[in-house]
Design a protein around this motif. Structure first.
Motif: not given
Length: 218
Positions: A39-50
């Motif tokens: 179950r893929p889960k997208d994770v946004d980094l807080q320190l970078f635009e990644i």
């Protein structure tokens, strides 16, 4: 057995960046060696635009975080040293040890080396100066330098992610058949070392020759 090795580009990070950077890299590798339905889960980094993808497995996330905690503890005990994490995938093979017994051998087929150079945060300018404009200028310079450094790290981290994707897509012939094991990815282990560990290479060689029962993390 053929063991493919990938040395990832070294990243220069500050202490507060370690956790996000390692989570991003480790989970990206594990996702590309996932088994079956995840179950893929997208994770946004807080320190970078990644944004990166995790397998969506709570147990796996917990084990990765435990290793990252150990890595951070090591960095705090041994500052100003380059540190390395090795994520190894393996399979278990039964071999005949004697006429009457068998042993289970751990055969490594892929190893990823994550290289971090943890730098100390520059100390702030001394407040002894009586010229406030000098202090303001130095403060602005420090902010600009940090911004430039953070942008460079973000670009380098993107390079590492592309390096992982490229290696995973191009290196497939050595990947073993899918094992009949519980879990979202192939059996793996995570080991930690620093540049001062001269015996690390020999230790890894010994580990490849050692036998033992399969474990998800050592």
């Amino acid at each position: 057995m053929n063991c493919e090795v990938c040395q990832l580009k070294e990243l220069e990070v500050e202490h507060f960046e370690i956790r996000e950077v390692l989570r991003c890299i480790l989970h990206t590798i594990l996702f590309h060696r996932a088994l079956g339905l995840v179950r893929p889960k997208d994770v946004d980094l807080q320190l970078f635009e990644i944004t990166y993808v995790q397998c969506g497995d709570i147990g796996l996330e917990k084990k990765v975080d435990e290793k990252i905690d150990q890595f951070i503890e090591r960095v705090e005990k041994h500052p100003n040293k380059k540190n390395q994490i090795c994520l190894s995938f393996y399979e278990m093979k039964k071999t005949q040890a004697t006429w009457f017994s068998n042993k289970v051998e751990r055969l490594y087929w892929e190893q990823w080396y994550i290289n971090l150079n943890v730098v100390q945060q520059p100390k702030s300018q001394s407040g002894k100066s009586h010229h406030s404009n000098v202090m303001i200028d130095s403060g602005e310079t420090a902010v600009e330098e940090r911004s430039v450094r953070q942008a460079a790290l973000e670009a380098s981290l993107c390079e590492v992610l592309f390096q992982i994707i490229k290696f995973s897509n191009e290196k497939r012939e050595h990947v073993p058949p899918i094992p009949n094991l519980d879990g979202v990815c192939f059996p793996y282990e995570i080991t930690i070392s620093s540049s001062s560990d001269s015996a690390f290479g020999m230790d890894m060689l010994k580990r490849m020759l050692q036998t033992g029962h399969p474990t998800m993390l050592s």
